[in-house]
Write an enzyme that holds these catalytic residues in place. Sequence first.
Site, PDB file in Angstrom:
ATOM      1  CG  HIS B  75      -2.104  -0.740   1.141  1.00 59.37           C
ATOM      2  ND1 HIS B  75      -2.760  -1.416   2.106  1.00 59.37           N
ATOM      3  CD2 HIS B  75      -2.900  -1.165  -0.071  1.00 59.37           C
ATOM      4  CE1 HIS B  75      -3.976  -1.914   1.602  1.00 59.37           C
ATOM      5  NE2 HIS B  75      -3.937  -1.715   0.375  1.00 59.37           N
ATOM      6  CG  HIS B 141      -3.932  -5.391   4.597  1.00 56.99           C
ATOM      7  ND1 HIS B 141      -4.779  -4.644   5.872  1.00 56.99           N
ATOM      8  CD2 HIS B 141      -3.151  -4.379   4.177  1.00 56.99           C
ATOM      9  CE1 HIS B 141      -4.535  -3.654   5.625  1.00 56.99           C
ATOM     10  NE2 HIS B 141      -3.767  -3.225   4.877  1.00 56.99           N
ATOM     11  CG  ASP B 195      -3.441  -2.379  11.668  1.00 55.74           C
ATOM     12  OD1 ASP B 195      -4.006  -1.013  12.021  1.00 55.74           O
ATOM     13  OD2 ASP B 195      -4.003  -2.826  10.687  1.00 55.74           O
ATOM     14  CB  ALA B 233      -5.838   0.783  -7.885  1.00 54.80           C
ATOM     15  CG  HIS B 362     -15.252  -1.914   1.999  1.00 54.05           C
ATOM     16  ND1 HIS B 362     -14.255  -2.174   1.157  1.00 54.05           N
ATOM     17  CD2 HIS B 362     -15.056  -1.059   3.111  1.00 54.05           C
ATOM     18  CE1 HIS B 362     -13.118  -1.490   1.825  1.00 54.05           C
ATOM     19  NE2 HIS B 362     -13.689  -0.977   2.989  1.00 54.05           N
ATOM     20  N   GLY B 365      -9.707  -4.081   5.839  1.00 53.05           N
ATOM     21  CA  GLY B 365      -8.819  -4.746   5.922  1.00 53.05           C
ATOM     22  C   GLY B 365      -7.987  -4.761   7.158  1.00 53.05           C
ATOM     23  CG  HIS B 366      -6.857  -1.541   8.902  1.00 50.19           C
ATOM     24  ND1 HIS B 366      -5.347  -1.547   8.667  1.00 50.19           N
ATOM     25  CD2 HIS B 366      -7.237  -0.827   7.832  1.00 50.19           C
ATOM     26  CE1 HIS B 366      -5.032  -0.886   7.809  1.00 50.19           C
ATOM     27  NE2 HIS B 366      -5.790  -0.460   7.207  1.00 50.19           N
ATOM     28  CG  HIS B 388      -1.473   1.490  10.639  1.00 51.16           C
ATOM     29  ND1 HIS B 388      -2.766   1.855  10.285  1.00 51.16           N
ATOM     30  CD2 HIS B 388      -0.552   1.673   9.354  1.00 51.16           C
ATOM     31  CE1 HIS B 388      -2.653   2.049   8.797  1.00 51.16           C
ATOM     32  NE2 HIS B 388      -1.476   1.787   8.452  1.00 51.16           N
ATOM     33  CG  ASP B 441       3.353  21.863  -4.810  1.00 50.68           C
ATOM     34  OD1 ASP B 441       2.829  21.655  -5.930  1.00 50.68           O
ATOM     35  OD2 ASP B 441       3.376  23.416  -4.210  1.00 50.68           O
TER      36      ASP B 441
END
EC number: 3.1.-.-
Lengths: 555, 555
Positions: B75, B141, B195, B233, B362, B365-366, B388, B441
């Site tokens: 990720h 995950h 986590d 994605a 949905h 994932g945690h 996290h 930036d």
Amino acid sequence: MNKSKSKLKILPLGGLEQIGMNITIFEYEDDIIVVDCGIAFPEDEMLGIDLVIPDVEYLKTNIDKVRGIVLTHGHEDHIGALPYVLRDINVPIYGTKLTIGLVENKLREHKILNDVNRNVITPGQKINLGVFNIEFIRTTHSIPDPVALAITTPVGVVVHTGDFKIDFTPIYGKPIDLQKFAEIGKKGVLLLMADSTNAERPGYTMSETTVARAFDELFSEFKGKRIIVATFASNVDRVQQIIHAAGKYKRKVVVEGRSMINVVATAIELGYIKMPPKMMITHEEMSQYRDGQIVIITTGSQGEPMAALSRMASKTHRHINIQKGDKVILSSKPIPGNEKTVSKVINSLFSQGAEVIFEDTHVSGHAYQEELKLIHSLVMPKYFIPLHGEVRHMKKHAELAESLGMRSDRITILAPGDVYEIDFHSAEKTGHVNSQPIFVDGLGVGDVGSVVLRDRQKLSQDGLLTVVITMSKQTREVLAGPDIVSRGFVYVRESSDMMVEARAVVVKALDQCSRKNIRDWNKIKMSVRDALRDYLWVQTKRNPMILPVIMEVDA
Amino acid sequence: MNKSKSKLKILPLGGLEQIGMNITIFEYEDDIIVVDCGIAFPEDEMLGIDLVIPDVEYLKTNIDKVRGIVLTHGHEDHIGALPYVLRDINVPIYGTKLTIGLVENKLREHKILNDVNRNVITPGQKINLGVFNIEFIRTTHSIPDPVALAITTPVGVVVHTGDFKIDFTPIYGKPIDLQKFAEIGKKGVLLLMADSTNAERPGYTMSETTVARAFDELFSEFKGKRIIVATFASNVDRVQQIIHAAGKYKRKVVVEGRSMINVVATAIELGYIKMPPKMMITHEEMSQYRDGQIVIITTGSQGEPMAALSRMASKTHRHINIQKGDKVILSSKPIPGNEKTVSKVINSLFSQGAEVIFEDTHVSGHAYQEELKLIHSLVMPKYFIPLHGEVRHMKKHAELAESLGMRSDRITILAPGDVYEIDFHSAEKTGHVNSQPIFVDGLGVGDVGSVVLRDRQKLSQDGLLTVVITMSKQTREVLAGPDIVSRGFVYVRESSDMMVEARAVVVKALDQCSRKNIRDWNKIKMSVRDALRDYLWVQTKRNPMILPVIMEVDA
């Protein structure tokens, strides 16, 4: 617009496709009434805007017809624009006692209280405004004294729910008057216009009274600790419940935050909040009590950066500091878009040793699906317009009406400015009135428009460079500069390579103008801007605003 | 900092007090390893910033010690900063096949692929980096191929969970290796770092596999209609499930959005997504199929304005238009802060006649609370650091550990930059390393800092006025101007009363300087700025940035 004299025209100027800025015009021949007159809070992209008010040009043009403004309840998104709108169209206003009381606070602040004709009505009462007869129906919501409207017009009865939930055990006053909805429905209703806020949520909202149990449990658990409760200032019933709990657990009450202090004062004065004498203390008096004897009721439950709770959390409150062991109850739910600011406040409070409780002490003030079904079934309208919601909410509300047997061609989803015409035989969208929301920024009303906002957007992304050059009026010779000053672009010294090169780029552009004998100031400016923009894009992949200024001097 | 050579030093540079930018340093005497190297997305107030990366000054200073970077999964918030960080500290990287595959995409884009030593490891494998032995433990995950780490150090074993949930029926590969956690726990674990994302949520997350049922139901219901599914994605397993459903219901698959196309290509190439040949078609080929034969998998589930779904919703997508009857499934949950942009996209989709389904497809994932309890109970660490999460999540995770019997003095909540030192006998925060996140930036890395951001903030609120004056170097006489140019302030004509008066205010300020014989350019500028600021505040209650520029000319 007046192609059919015998139809009722309905024109919402806001409140649709958004939550906020509720205002709807009802027009029949020579009479107009307006229902509500609220503000919207600015969207993220409306940089620097304080609030948004409706464009009432249509009312100004038809001022001779306007018989009055009828208010359903005292929330900002229903009354907040009155101080601005009443300046342009000074017509009588009508509302229940608390609603008018809250409006009066605003008018006083704007120094126009005495110019406005204010009328307190009681639920159950009927008034005539032109051809319209308006019956006020008692409902329940997250503020006391809300009403729905049964508007009898020459073409039939229109029921406008206002914002409502079905609460059988409200804190203040009586439950929603379902009897009246049933009675009016039985006589025949042409059109229902109803609150769509929670049309996506299945089931029922819980009664405001259920929150009492949660407070009782928390207050009993937090003995000896200071309790801080944040909620909406307008949620007078919630404040009353906190006061009840405070009374039971022998705590003194401190009220913090400007709007909380104002609303609580008005609610106490008008009898909507009951509180034993000497229960309320000031923050100066807090030091005379132990932590376990204090509850602070405050604004800031939405994480608003300037509200009292945020200031306590960031150690910038003038009187109250968070101390280790404080119990902070967020008695609210973040309004969509505020989740992150609320979370920021929660994190700061935790960091300072407070415990933050953000569950179980809030119920919604808007009807869920089963409540909506109940109202539809009692009112039995021929036509339906979903009100008060984003597109997704209105679509869901339309589906819900269909699921109850309404024909889909009798349901109309409107956008702000849409004109809807209805009589007993037909109802449809017939036109559109241009109605751009007006931005209020500081003292300015309407002087910030889309061009200014676009500039602010651009400035906020990549900043700006000003290029100043003094040139001879006669010869176009450069007498001073180019000087380049940047703000919000990147961290650069004047002497940095990039700035030296940027000046060289400008000098080259000026040379080219001179060689081509370009004497038009605007063309010279444009050459400078284009050259500099291209240079900076290649160097930085950024596109700051470039502001060339050329001064002419006789020489 | 090195006061005790015999302790393990742990230094998180990010990933705490925020979701994002995960990177943790482990140092023992002359060896350093780094776990993860992620980006954060900019906060609202970081105007114009594209992304935020960690400040790795500490690693640069100690570059001789750094043995490598170990990655837990692919990720962005764990690998996204590698292309920037590897330029400064080029050390070997270690990760599972998919993780390294996704990193390679990034390195290729930044044209540094061949400069980097990349090492694919498999779960179960152990590697030595300096004094550290690292065992990779298979977890589950919202992306395939995640691992936890059991790091054996001279002072004991540290278990770092990475991001994980306990999924007994994952889509790709095997379930989380609880056996291994149990085995390591039994041998004795000094420290657990775990986590905290969902530490506030009671119960268990559902398995990714449960989403299959929801898709199956929706696909069977939506026969004949085009289906568009938006998701992350990186959620390769979700994409696989959509492909399964597409296969079952005989639909072709179109993949849209740059990151979706990239990740899907990598996942297919490496075997993480299985897809029958000829199932994927391009958007050009769509016209050869009926609506009921197509499913479009796209980015944009967070309402990101430039993502494919947002562009479809706003009619700015180059190839795909929303058509009446389209079924759009949002297979995701808005990340806090994105609710409003997601809602905007939903409303636009509804407005164009699509139906939007945003529920039931949905799962997180945690790990939720019960899963965290399971890991704590298997690992049985002596010390604990919640990872996290925001402060609120880490506090909850600490409470959870305490509720399982851990002594509160063995739990440490760290902030980015905190130095934590541990051996078998003690563990505590011992210091702090200055570590300011670096803003990216455009092409610039680190050239936008707090001053530039403060300027952008100010510009975004009230805009700016540039005041330009040409004066004689010798006499300080005004030769041209004052000219005032405004951007983002209010809508005013140059000829308006306010601008005429503003110029008069400046002239008066210059006169006063002249009378007092002030010749210092900065003092003159300051006088002009102060006078103009006061005038504008009284007129508008606004406070734009004022930029006086004085040009000197010999005259």
